[in-house]
Design an enzyme around this catalytic site. Structure first.
Site, PDB file in Angstrom:
ATOM      1  N   CYS A  77      13.242  11.830   6.247  1.00  0.00           N
ATOM      2  CA  CYS A  77      13.361  11.501   7.667  1.00  0.00           C
ATOM      3  C   CYS A  77      14.789  11.672   8.148  1.00  0.00           C
ATOM      4  CB  CYS A  77      12.864  10.081   7.930  1.00  0.00           C
ATOM      5  SG  CYS A  77      13.672   8.808   6.945  1.00  0.00           S
ATOM      6  N   GLU A 101       9.690  17.072  14.636  1.00  0.00           N
ATOM      7  CA  GLU A 101       9.995  16.900  13.215  1.00  0.00           C
ATOM      8  C   GLU A 101       9.142  17.860  12.387  1.00  0.00           C
ATOM      9  OE1 GLU A 101      10.948  13.194  10.317  1.00  0.00           O
ATOM     10  OE2 GLU A 101       9.026  13.095  11.360  1.00  0.00           O
ATOM     11  N   GLU A 135      10.085   2.155  10.574  1.00  0.00           N
ATOM     12  CA  GLU A 135      11.073   3.226  10.547  1.00  0.00           C
ATOM     13  C   GLU A 135      10.308   4.540  10.443  1.00  0.00           C
ATOM     14  OE1 GLU A 135      14.104   2.967  11.337  1.00  0.00           O
ATOM     15  OE2 GLU A 135      14.090   0.776  11.371  1.00  0.00           O
ATOM     16  N   LYS A 145       0.847  -1.191   0.000  1.00  0.00           N
ATOM     17  CA  LYS A 145       0.000   0.000   0.000  1.00  0.00           C
ATOM     18  C   LYS A 145       0.885   1.244   0.000  1.00  0.00           C
ATOM     19  CE  LYS A 145      -1.878   2.890   2.924  1.00  0.00           C
ATOM     20  NZ  LYS A 145      -2.050   4.072   2.045  1.00  0.00           N
TER      21      LYS A 145
END
Length: 483
Positions: free
Chosen positions: A284, A384, A250, A175
């Site tokens: 990331c 973040e 992750e 997906k």
């Protein structure tokens, strides 16, 4: 009219049961509708899972070299479509063309790498404690796995999950993120063209709110591999773990680069500039914090501001330094964090404004931002952002810099710029990050070594890429033979 693409289930392209679709638009020009995809429901995901389960036995029993030959042909097929895949990636995700081309090449290389690794899948022989005995291990596929991938590396991340899963003999339900599903669709087409048997890879598109539950909790899903935000990844890990499934997630990062007095400031600025602003900061592993020794702090800030102000922002197809954000939501989030930084008392040295005139009219653009006078407890230094925003933090000495670097809930990637060998080695030993670098940007990964984070950046179970990628997708059976 834009092309509509189906789900890929049991070797056929099919529409979702609901008949509903969604648009994928070009973030550089939202009037450009790239394609339409299926707005799938849980029932569509379950169909894909059942197809994967049915194909599981035959695929697992194929010799590794046969599986590898298919992966190698898929690599060659993708190479023949590199220009098409590059342009599609730019149009749906927004990356600069050269960045997108590099990502497509990485996917090509990943499939070629795991094609070769499939030749070596086996086990080890150990010495038994008695006579007339044999003791060995055997690596076996887990069965059927689901992979859930993000939009920011829409072809590389699916490739580094799909390739080891298939090399090991698993069947897969994939997906992709709804913002950028075309790149994964191209990978699936290449695998089908390479001769992958029906049902071995299945592809469903649509919202995670509909598809997440079956892909993480279905009783016949044996493992889940996820890359995305920490909040969603935590939910995925918890849901999958309830069924005792193997899971790897992750997730986010708040990556520091430490700059010490011995550093060449020009080199340090280049390392930080590419690490912070490349891929529009939508990585990331992007450098979000520059932790700079007080002796060179002012010099660094001045040079970093000059670097940022020279950055060319524009449509990815023009191959600028920085492209648009992938969506309105991502742009709004970055702009909100810029306001938060100002409100917290940091100094916005340059950038941070939305670009909305002329060629920027219909895109999600922001000028790369540099903050100085940042305290490490500010939100812009702890959370973040996922945009081209760099916070510059002053450190009094090496110990202070290291403490600041580690004083965050994430631990994905980190680097130091120094010519002092002791500082470099101390940093590598003590930094709390899964990837540690000296005199390099925090972004950029080799495909044949493990990748993963510490703390809230990862579930800290299995690493990705290299041999570690195969470790996740295989189980070890220990065999005793008494003859």
């Amino acid at each position: 009219m834009e092309q509509a693409f189906g789900n890929f289930v049991n070797g056929e392209w099919v529409d979702a049961e609901s008949g509903d679709t969604f648009e994928v638009v070009n973030p550089a020009d939202t009037t450009d509708v790239v394609a339409r995809f299926q707005r799938s429901t849980a029932a569509d995901a379950e169909d894909a899972i059942e197809a994967a389960i049915a194909a599981q036995h035959e695929w697992a029993n194929r010799p590794g070299p046969e599986r590898g030959a298919i992966l190698n042909r898929a690599s060659q097929e993708l190479a023949s479509r590199k220009e098409e895949a590059t342009e599609m990636l730019v149009r749906e995700e927004g990356k600069a063309r050269s960045e997108a081309a590099g990502e497509v090449q990485r996917a090509i290389d990943i499939f070629a790498y795991y094609a070769q690794k499939s030749l070596d899948l086996g086990g080890v022989v150990k010495s038994p404690s008695g006579r007339n005995k044999e003791l060995s291990t055997k690596r076996e596929p887990l069965g059927t796995v689901s992979i859930i991938t993000p939009w920011n590396y829409p072809i590389a991340i699916p490739a580094w999950k799909l390739a080891p899963a298939l090399a090991a003999g698993n069947t897969v339900v994939a997906k992709p993120a709804s913002e950028a599903p075309n790149s994964t669709r191209i990978l699936v087409e290449c695998l089908a063209e390479a001769g992958l048997p029906d049902g071995v890879v299945n592809f469903v598109t649509g919202p995670g709110s509909e598809l997440g539950a079956p892909l993480t909790t279905h009783s016949e899903i044996d493992a889940v591999s996820f890359t995305g935000s920490t909040s969603v990844g935590t939910s995925v890990a918890q849901a999958a773990s309830e069924g005792l499934k193997r899971v790897q997630c992750e997730m986010g990062g708040k990556n520091p680069t430490v700059v010490m007095p011995s550093a060449d400031i020009v080199e340090a600025v280049e390392i930080l500039g590419v690490g912070a602003f490349g891929t529009t900061g939508q990585s990331c592993t992007a450098a979000s914090r520059a932790i700079v020794h007080e002796d060179v702090y002012d010099e660094f800030v001045d040079a970093m501001v000059e670097y940022a102000e020279d950055i060319v922002v524009g449509p990815g197809l023009d191959d600028p330094d920085v492209g648009p954000h992938v969506s309105q939501g991502e742009l709004d989030s970055t702009l909100e964090y810029i306001d938060i930084g100002v409100d917290e008392g940091a100094t916005l040295e340059t950038g941070g404004e939305r670009l909305a005139d002329g060629e920027y009219d219909d895109g999600y653009y922001v000028r790369p931002a540099v903050f100085s006078d940042v305290d490490n407890d500010m939100r812009i230094a702890q959370e973040e952002i996922f945009g081209p925003v760099l916070s510059v933090i002053e450190a009094s000495d090496f110990e202070d810099a290291l403490e600041l670097a580690n004083d965050v809930e994430f631990g994905l990637s980190a680097s130091i710029v120094t010519q002092d060998l002791t500082e470099a080695n101390e940093f590598l030993d003590r930094i709390e990050a899964g990837v540690a670098k000296v005199n390099e940007k925090t972004t950029g990964l080799e495909l044949h070594v493990p990748f993963g984070g510490y703390k809230q950046s990862s579930t800290n179970t299995y690493r990705e890429q290299g041999d570690a990628g195969l470790d996740f997708f295989t189980a070890t059976k220990t065999i005793y033979r008494n003859y």
